[in-house]
Design a protein around this motif. Structure first.
Motif, short mmCIF file in Angstrom:
data_model
loop_
_atom_site.label_atom_id
_atom_site.label_comp_id
_atom_site.label_asym_id
_atom_site.label_seq_id
_atom_site.Cartn_x
_atom_site.Cartn_y
_atom_site.Cartn_z
N THR A 69 1.09 -1.19 0.03
CA THR A 69 -0.02 0.29 -0.50
C THR A 69 0.83 1.35 -0.05
OG1 THR A 69 -0.38 -0.36 2.77
CG2 THR A 69 -1.95 -1.00 1.11
N TRP A 78 1.70 2.06 -3.33
CA TRP A 78 1.27 1.98 -4.46
C TRP A 78 1.06 3.75 -3.71
CZ3 TRP A 78 -4.58 0.16 -3.94
CH2 TRP A 78 -5.48 1.28 -4.19
N GLN A 79 0.95 4.79 -2.55
CA GLN A 79 1.10 5.47 -2.40
C GLN A 79 2.48 5.95 -2.92
OE1 GLN A 79 0.25 6.11 1.81
NE2 GLN A 79 0.95 8.47 2.33
N THR A 124 2.01 7.80 -6.71
CA THR A 124 1.50 9.12 -6.77
C THR A 124 2.01 10.43 -7.00
OG1 THR A 124 1.07 9.49 -4.70
CG2 THR A 124 -0.70 7.69 -5.44
N LEU A 135 -5.83 -3.84 0.73
CA LEU A 135 -6.32 -3.42 -0.16
C LEU A 135 -7.15 -3.61 -0.76
CD1 LEU A 135 -3.58 -5.36 -3.16
CD2 LEU A 135 -3.51 -2.85 -2.20
#
Length: 258
Positions: free
Chosen positions: A67, A70-71, A74, A219
């Motif tokens: 996670t 994923w962050q 960005t 998720l």
């Protein structure tokens, strides 16, 4: 056999363990989806109610890593951000790797309350402390200092947030850059903690397997939280989240008095 592996050997696949694992990471992922942070902190607090902190730390490695990566993906300007933050990240990794022996070796009678104190300090700071601002020129020496302290707290409790989160907020990075910076800080701390636990025999294949499985509800919760973010009051949700951390911290810290 380490405390973590002894616990997991005694309780895998039981309905209670599976419910705790799934429910914890679904909720922790939802918190991260709404707020952009909080998965490891919430997961450590909830799992710590039912298992030793070292076992909880092993279970959150893969969900936290996935996670947070994923962050990290960005936003833009990653190279410039990492050039600015590398002293913090390097010191944090060194501190977490070196102090992981505390979480791996100490009796849960002490690591559980230490986790509780870390949650209390973070919740109280986030609820009532005034926003900080790093003075010009101080970042050069503050970043490695804050990183080292964060690493030591991470290695001792499995919680990545103090004092890195308030420090990063004090850098006045801007919303997108702050979210990305938090992602990088948590990613580095996760990897360093995992390496430190593995070096001390407190992270083995059974934990990694359960940690991979826990990624699915994490998720799902994160996706749900991102959908809920537009419908909820961010301020009210943040207050409720911090209130939960405060209650969890008080419960864990009070165990030293029993």
């Amino acid at each position: 056999m380490s405390t973590a592996n002894a616990f997991l050997s005694a309780s895998p696949a039981s309905p209670g363990f599976l419910a705790l694992l799934g429910g914890t990471f679904l909720f922790a992922g939802c918190v991260k989806g709404v707020t952009g942070m909080g998965l490891p902190t919430v997961a450590m607090g909830l799992l710590g109610l039912g298992m030793p902190p070292v076992a909880a730390a092993g279970l959150l490695v893969v969900p936290s890593l996935v996670t947070n990566l994923w962050q990290c993906a960005t936003g833009t300007g990653t190279g410039a951000l990492l050039r600015r933050l590398w002293p913090l990240l390097l010191a944090s990794a060194a501190g977490a790797g070196a102090s992981a022996a505390l979480l791996a070796r100490l009796d849960p009678l002490w690591t559980g309350p230490a986790l509780g104190v870390a949650l209390i300090v973070y919740a109280l700071h986030a609820l009532w402390a005034r926003p900080l601002k790093v003075p010009p020129g101080a970042e050069r020496w503050l970043s490695p200092l804050v990183g080292a302290v964060t690493g030591i707290v991470t290695g001792a409790t499995g919680v990545f947030v103090m004092p890195a989160v308030p420090y990063l907020q004090a850098l006045q990075l801007g919303r997108d850059a702050l979210v990305q910076a938090l992602g990088w800080s948590f990613t580095v701390s996760t990897l360093a903690l995992a390496a430190g636990l593995a070096a001390h025999g407190a992270l083995r294949a059974p934990q990694i397997g359960w940690s991979v499985l826990a990624t699915l509800p994490a998720l799902a919760g994160m996706a749900l939280g991102q959908r809920l973010r537009a419908r909820l009051s961010p301020q009210r949700f943040r207050q409720a989240f911090l209130g939960l951390l405060l209650l969890l911290g008080l419960e864990l810290a009070s165990r030293a008095l029993r």
